[in-house]
Design an enzyme around this catalytic site. Structure first.
Site, PDB file in Angstrom:
ATOM      1  N   GLY A  11       0.725  -1.187  -0.028  1.00 48.39           N
ATOM      2  CA  GLY A  11       0.345  -0.037  -0.083  1.00 48.39           C
ATOM      3  C   GLY A  11       0.661   1.307   0.366  1.00 48.39           C
ATOM      4  O   GLY A  11       0.575   2.159   0.647  1.00 48.39           O
ATOM      5  N   GLY A  14      -1.015   4.788  -0.595  1.00 49.47           N
ATOM      6  CA  GLY A  14      -2.122   5.333   0.375  1.00 49.47           C
ATOM      7  C   GLY A  14      -1.470   6.382   1.286  1.00 49.47           C
ATOM      8  O   GLY A  14      -0.231   6.917   1.219  1.00 49.47           O
ATOM      9  N   THR A  16      -0.897   6.584   4.561  1.00 47.84           N
ATOM     10  CA  THR A  16       0.290   6.185   5.367  1.00 47.84           C
ATOM     11  C   THR A  16       1.568   5.821   4.662  1.00 47.84           C
ATOM     12  O   THR A  16       2.596   6.040   4.896  1.00 47.84           O
ATOM     13  CB  THR A  16      -0.203   5.245   6.635  1.00 47.84           C
ATOM     14  OG1 THR A  16      -1.306   5.580   7.480  1.00 47.84           O
ATOM     15  CG2 THR A  16       0.801   4.846   7.512  1.00 47.84           C
ATOM     16  N   GLY A  17       1.204   4.927   3.769  1.00 49.93           N
ATOM     17  CA  GLY A  17       2.216   4.363   2.859  1.00 49.93           C
ATOM     18  C   GLY A  17       2.992   5.347   2.097  1.00 49.93           C
ATOM     19  O   GLY A  17       4.205   5.399   2.295  1.00 49.93           O
ATOM     20  N   LYS A  43      -0.909   3.420 -12.996  1.00 49.39           N
ATOM     21  CA  LYS A  43      -1.444   4.521 -12.344  1.00 49.39           C
ATOM     22  C   LYS A  43      -0.511   5.649 -12.227  1.00 49.39           C
ATOM     23  O   LYS A  43       0.651   5.397 -11.976  1.00 49.39           O
ATOM     24  CB  LYS A  43      -2.170   3.992 -10.980  1.00 49.39           C
ATOM     25  CG  LYS A  43      -3.636   3.411 -11.092  1.00 49.39           C
ATOM     26  CD  LYS A  43      -4.135   3.256  -9.749  1.00 49.39           C
ATOM     27  CE  LYS A  43      -5.400   2.393  -9.973  1.00 49.39           C
ATOM     28  NZ  LYS A  43      -6.135   2.495  -8.660  1.00 49.39           N
ATOM     29  N   LYS A 125      -6.964  -6.467  13.803  1.00 53.86           N
ATOM     30  CA  LYS A 125      -5.517  -6.276  13.868  1.00 53.86           C
ATOM     31  C   LYS A 125      -5.092  -7.038  15.008  1.00 53.86           C
ATOM     32  O   LYS A 125      -3.905  -7.750  14.684  1.00 53.86           O
ATOM     33  CB  LYS A 125      -5.396  -4.785  14.189  1.00 53.86           C
ATOM     34  CG  LYS A 125      -5.636  -3.931  12.872  1.00 53.86           C
ATOM     35  CD  LYS A 125      -5.397  -2.325  13.107  1.00 53.86           C
ATOM     36  CE  LYS A 125      -5.877  -1.609  11.816  1.00 53.86           C
ATOM     37  NZ  LYS A 125      -5.421  -0.192  11.947  1.00 53.86           N
TER      38      LYS A 125
END
Length: 327
Positions: A11, A14, A16-17, A43, A125
């Site tokens: 990710g 995104g 956070t990524g 993309k 999580k």
């Protein structure tokens, strides 16, 4: 000369990524790769990663075990920043990481600390954390508290939906609960330190740059946005008793639903679960996190520059659209 550790980010484009990619590259201490779905290879966000020097690997969490191992070739550290809804899909990748000898696995957390049984997402999580521990994969669990980007009241000029304005202009349980906050933009800088530190191996860590109350945020917002009168007029207050009542109601609706993952069922329940955890139970604080075994990143790295809520607010209210990071 030994090669720098290779970090594979799931990710990477995104919120956070992207912050973690930036922090790792800025540190100069890592080689960075990103696992991107084949459908996303062309993309603009993926091309941007390539231009920043990120190695792109095409793959998906649901690939075969053989393919997952191939995605992990040469990888020292895995940092997962996947979408919340697919958190449980990490298990096969975790198995593959164990088999190929990944030195440290950071699963998708990046939220608030707390006990089990209150927040459905926190429980999912937690299931992944238990799985990692059970198979003996070296790891670090990292939470970041609440984003500063989501904590300040929005000025009237923001074009975001009324419900977004209402969400951040609502005072919960008196507004006096200390809340751990981190600037989304700086998460990666902290991660760069944490994943290189032997003290954090096989431990949970809380990144917290400032700890403030909702009343603090409202005062700062009124002072620095220049819209004190407007913000005061839109202020909403919800008591601890009302939060508990809504939590029970939404939880019961979810449990009775044939499709509990439907957005109209899931969103109010999960949202109120976080509200209860953070503002009624006070779980999103350094003191609370330490009680359940977290290390404090502030204490580990006292030399790190921390973003205060005031300094963040000065930047935030200067933006043309301060709600850029709101969901």
């Amino acid at each position: 000369m030994a090669q720098k550790p290779l970090v594979l980010i799931l990710g990477p484009a995104g919120h956070t990524g992207d912050s973690i990619v930036e922090g790792l590259l800025e540190s100069g201490n890592y080689r960075v790769a990103g696992l991107v779905r084949p459908s996303s290879l062309t993309k603009p966000s993926t091309e941007k990663l390539r231009q920043r020097g990120v190695e792109i690997r095409a793959g998906d969490l649901k690939d075969s075990m053989a393919d997952l191992k191939k995605h992990l070739e040469g990888v020292d550290i895995v940092v997962s920043c996947i979408l919340a809804m697919v958190v449980l899909d990490q298990k096969d990748l975790i198995r593959a990481a164990k088999e190929v000898g990944v030195k440290r696995f950071i699963p998708c957390d990046w939220a608030t600390p707390g006990q089990r049984g209150i927040r459905p997402m926190g429980d999912m999580k937690g299931e992944i954390r238990d799985f990692i521990v059970d198979i003996g994969l070296p790891h670090t669990f990292i939470d970041v508290g609440w984003w500063m980007q989501l904590f300040l009241p929005l000025p009237a000029r923001s074009k975001r939906e009324p419900e977004v304005h209402a969400r951040v202009n609502t005072e919960y349980a008196g507004g006096t609960t200390p809340t751990a906050l981190t600037d989304l933009r700086t998460i990666g800088r902290w991660v760069a330190r944490i994943i290189a530190d032997p003290r954090t191996l096989n431990h949970p860590v809380l990144i917290c740059e400032d700890e403030r109350t909702q009343k603090d945020a409202f005062e700062i917002g009124c002072r620095l946005s220049g819209e004190a009168e407007s913000l005061a007029a839109k202020r909403i207050s919800i008591s601890a008793e009302e939060i508990e009542s809504r939590f029970i109601k939404f939880k019961a609706a979810s449990e009775a639903s044939e499709n509990p993952m439907a957005w109209e069922i899931l969103y109010p329940y999960w949202t109120m679960a976080y509200v209860k955890s953070i503002y009624v139970m006070g779980e999103n604080s350094i003191a609370s996190a330490k009680k359940i075994g977290y290390l404090d990143a502030q204490a580990l790295y006292p030399d790190m520059t921390r973003t205060t809520l005031e300094s963040f607010a000065e930047w935030f209210y200067a933006l043309e659209e301060p709600a850029y990071a709101h969901f």
